[in-house]
Design a protein around this motif. Structure first.
Motif, mmCIF file in Angstrom:
data_model
loop_
_atom_site.group_PDB
_atom_site.id
_atom_site.type_symbol
_atom_site.label_atom_id
_atom_site.label_comp_id
_atom_site.label_asym_id
_atom_site.label_seq_id
_atom_site.Cartn_x
_atom_site.Cartn_y
_atom_site.Cartn_z
ATOM 1 N N TRP A 49 33.133 -78.261 49.118
ATOM 2 C CA TRP A 49 32.730 -77.410 50.154
ATOM 3 C C TRP A 49 33.249 -75.943 49.949
ATOM 4 O O TRP A 49 32.960 -74.789 49.794
ATOM 5 N N LYS A 50 34.592 -76.031 49.755
ATOM 6 C CA LYS A 50 35.619 -75.218 49.235
ATOM 7 C C LYS A 50 35.213 -74.441 48.026
ATOM 8 O O LYS A 50 35.243 -73.283 47.642
ATOM 9 N N ILE A 51 35.029 -75.130 47.082
ATOM 10 C CA ILE A 51 34.519 -74.719 45.829
ATOM 11 C C ILE A 51 33.170 -74.150 45.703
ATOM 12 O O ILE A 51 33.291 -72.809 45.263
ATOM 13 N N LEU A 52 32.302 -74.769 46.496
ATOM 14 C CA LEU A 52 31.008 -73.800 46.588
ATOM 15 C C LEU A 52 31.126 -72.530 47.574
ATOM 16 O O LEU A 52 30.278 -71.672 47.338
ATOM 17 N N SER A 53 32.192 -72.287 48.213
ATOM 18 C CA SER A 53 32.214 -71.255 49.144
ATOM 19 C C SER A 53 33.250 -70.146 48.665
ATOM 20 O O SER A 53 33.484 -69.291 49.181
ATOM 21 N N ALA A 54 33.918 -70.490 47.607
ATOM 22 C CA ALA A 54 34.577 -69.616 46.927
ATOM 23 C C ALA A 54 34.149 -68.165 46.724
ATOM 24 O O ALA A 54 33.164 -68.019 46.146
ATOM 25 N N LEU A 80 37.658 -86.281 40.435
ATOM 26 C CA LEU A 80 36.765 -85.355 39.701
ATOM 27 C C LEU A 80 35.428 -85.270 40.546
ATOM 28 O O LEU A 80 34.603 -84.243 40.583
ATOM 29 N N PHE A 81 34.896 -86.408 41.174
ATOM 30 C CA PHE A 81 33.573 -86.515 41.707
ATOM 31 C C PHE A 81 33.728 -86.603 43.205
ATOM 32 O O PHE A 81 34.432 -87.708 43.605
ATOM 33 N N ALA A 134 30.345 -79.806 42.464
ATOM 34 C CA ALA A 134 30.304 -78.610 43.215
ATOM 35 C C ALA A 134 30.475 -77.555 42.176
ATOM 36 O O ALA A 134 29.933 -76.524 42.116
ATOM 37 N N GLY A 135 31.473 -77.897 41.405
ATOM 38 C CA GLY A 135 31.974 -76.543 40.110
ATOM 39 C C GLY A 135 30.915 -76.539 39.412
ATOM 40 O O GLY A 135 30.602 -75.314 39.161
ATOM 41 N N ALA A 136 30.114 -77.539 38.755
ATOM 42 C CA ALA A 136 29.274 -77.205 38.047
ATOM 43 C C ALA A 136 27.781 -76.410 38.892
ATOM 44 O O ALA A 136 27.372 -75.681 38.307
ATOM 45 N N GLU A 137 27.743 -76.899 40.144
ATOM 46 C CA GLU A 137 26.591 -75.811 40.833
ATOM 47 C C GLU A 137 27.223 -74.592 40.845
ATOM 48 O O GLU A 137 26.443 -73.550 40.407
#
Ligand code: ACM
Ligand code: ZN
Length: 583
Positions: free
Chosen positions: A363-368, A401-402, A407-410
């Motif tokens: 979630w944090k990666i997606l919200s960065a 990693l997963f 999330a990072g890829a998205e």
């Protein structure tokens, strides 16, 4: 219609009326200039996909997932999709813990499912040199053999020896290429060099303890660097890079540059000679010189150079260098990008996949927030590193990693996290595929941590760290870092070099007992001064430095300035005194 179960989520989707039988074969059109972009049109009477060569693979993958989601009746729709970020990668540290090629291939398969296109292979570090270099065989003969070593937290049962033969490297590069993934090697200089120096100690600085270099057997930082003063050391690294560039077709080579504490360079006669010859006065500038020298060499070999952003500490680098930001000075990174340089974003706040889930969850990666430099033309994209000090086996790697890498890829594909609410549902469609690769992803409670699970994760994490190996490694790291910081401060306030060294050695344990005592007797205030320096250095680092503080410090140091003569005479006198009494 339900959300398409795709990660990364396509950027443009139009849903139309009607259905198409899933058994209909798609008509493919290769349009090379489309590169990674692709389109899919599903009509009642047929399916059409278009794209560049990578784009067509992405289209085929997307279509396969749609068939899995919708079964026999595919909804009519059109997708026009392509990545916002040109570079979307992950990094694997195989030095701290080695990973056999068969496992790397499984990670590449998983990365390909997520439309990632870069694999950054971190091949050399203090705790292992993992790449066969035929002209320097000792690098792997000594540097890839660490035996069983306990890093604390994780404590592998088996030894961690191993390296990749050049044949294995070619195989991995090919395997990645077949999945549209470019493999970028990293050979670290000048720091993280203990394994290299264990193999060839004479490449290090010309100091009395040169020959005691040994491979790192714990986590943390080490103070050994490739000597920037010796021509032989520069020739060595060029020789290594010549073999490396022949092995990796990527136009990029990463040469590290992070966490190179300059304690040894400050003391090495060869490095000092080089600095004098170049007319430079700081060791950071010496690193910059080294980076420029190696960058020019790589450029002759047709390659472009990537460095961690620490390499900007010695001053700006020309825009043809690619800077990978992890932490430190974001302003310098921004200046590099603003001057036309290229950047890769791996901010530790959002991108480090070895960090525990309570610090970084999907979630944090997606919200960065978007990095300042991400809007500039030189921005290449995002990369998500997996450092492996505490990742001893494939099982742990998979969990770290997963799905965070998904999330990072998205994030990298879309440039935003706008679809984060449905991420968990969409990710579920990938779990069986990831599990079929023998990778067990982290469970749902880690994806978006609530306060309770974050607290439990933090407690578990802190408890794990209460082991002697970890605490020792962190203490060494802090000690070295503090010493370097104090020396930088003393350099800044213009203290004479030998005075600086004596004070630093006094504070950080580089003096034997009798010399320390002599110094204390000659200068009773030295303990207090040391504390003051330490506090000032911390304030300086925290950006709280002001002119008043600098003046106070200068005043305190005056007795040791301007020449330091008084100090040395007094210490010498004291030592003579001691010797006479002892005799
Ligand atoms: C790094 O994490 N040392 C780049
Ligand atoms: Zn040196």
């Amino acid at each position: 219609m339900e959300t398409l179960r795709l990660v990364p989520y396509p950027r443009k989707i139009r849903i139309n009326e009607g259905f198409c039988s899933a058994s209909v074969q798609a008509v493919q059109t290769l349009i090379e200039p489309m590169g990674e972009e692709y389109s899919i049109k599903i009509r009642p009477d047929g399916i059409e996909i278009k794209g560049g060569s990578a784009g067509l693979r992405y289209a085929g993958l997307t279509l396969r997932l749609l068939r899995e989601q919708f079964g026999d009746k595919l909804p009519c729709l059109s997708i026009e999709d392509g990545p916002v970020m040109r570079s979307r990668g992950f990094m694997l540290d195989v030095c701290r813990h080695f990973m056999p090629t068969e496992q790397i291939k499984r990670l590449l398969d998983a990365a390909a499912l997520l439309k990632l296109n870069r694999f950054h292979w971190h091949l050399t570090d203090d705790q292992g040199w993992r790449l066969e270099i035929k002209s320097w065989p000792e690098l792997t003969r000594t540097g890839a053999v660490r035996g069983r070593s306990a890093f604390g937290i994780c404590d592998p049962e088996q030894s961690n020896d191993g390296y990749y033969t050049q044949e294995e490297v070619r195989d991995i590069v090919r395997y990645a290429q077949e999945r549209d993934i470019e493999t970028i090697p990293e050979i670290e200089i000048p720091g993280h060099a203990s394994a290299m120096l264990a193999a060839y100690p004479w490449l290090g600085c010309e100091l009395p303890d040169r020959d005691s270099a040994e491979i790192g057997r714990s986590a943390g930082i080490f103070d050994r660097l490739l000597c920037a003063g010796k021509d032989e050391s520069i020739a060595f690294i060029k020789d290594v890079l010549r073999e490396v560039t022949a092995l990796f077709p990527s136009k990029y080579v990463h040469i590290g540059g992070d966490e190179a504490l300059k304690l040894r360079w400050r003391r090495c006669p060869c490095c000092k000679r080089r600095m004098k010859a170049l007319g430079i006065t700081s060791e950071d500038a010496l690193q910059r010189w080294l980076v420029l020298e190696i960058g020019a060499y790589l450029s002759q070999l047709g390659k472009e150079t990537i460095v961690w952003n620490d390499a900007l500490e010695g001053g700006e680098l020309p825009p043809y260098f690619i800077v990978q930001f992890w932490r430190g000075n974001p302003e310098a990174a921004k200046r590099h990008a603003a001057a036309g340089g290229r950047m890769i974003d791996s901010d530790t706040a959002y991108a480090y996949l070895d960090y525990p889930f309570h610090r970084i969850d999907a979630w944090k990666i997606l919200s960065a927030p978007q990095a300042d430099y991400a809007v500039l033309p030189g921005f290449l994209g995002a990369e998500f590193p997996l450092w492996t000090e505490y990742v001893a086996d494939f099982k742990t790697a998979g969990r770290q990693l997963f799905p965070r890498l998904a999330a990072g890829a998205e994030r990298a594909w879309r440039g935003d996290g706008n679809m984060k609410d449905s991420f968990g549902d969409r990710w579920e469609a990938y779990i069986p595929k990831i599990e079929a690769l023998g990778i067990r992803p982290a469970p749902p409670e880690t994806w978006h941590m609530d306060a309770d699970s974050a607290r439990r994760d933090r407690e578990r994490f802190e408890q794990q760290r209460q082991c002697p190996e970890y605490l020792r490694a962190m203490a060494v790291k802090t000690h070295l870092h503090d010493q370097d910081r104090m020396e930088r401060l003393m350099q800044r306030i213009g203290l004479r070099e030998d005075t600086l060294r004596m004070l630093s050695d006094y504070c950080y344990g580089g003096l034997d007992g009798s010399r320390k005592k002599a110094l204390e007797l000659a200068f009773p205030g030295i303990g207090e001064l040391a504390e003051k320096l330490d506090r000032a250095a911390a304030a300086w680092e925290a950006g709280k430095w002001d002119d008043d503080e600098e003046q106070v410090l200068m005043d305190a140091l005056k007795p040791y300035c301007p020449t330091g003569e008084a100090l040395f005479t007094a210490v010498g006198r004291q030592e003579n005194e001691e010797n006479r009494t002892a005799g």
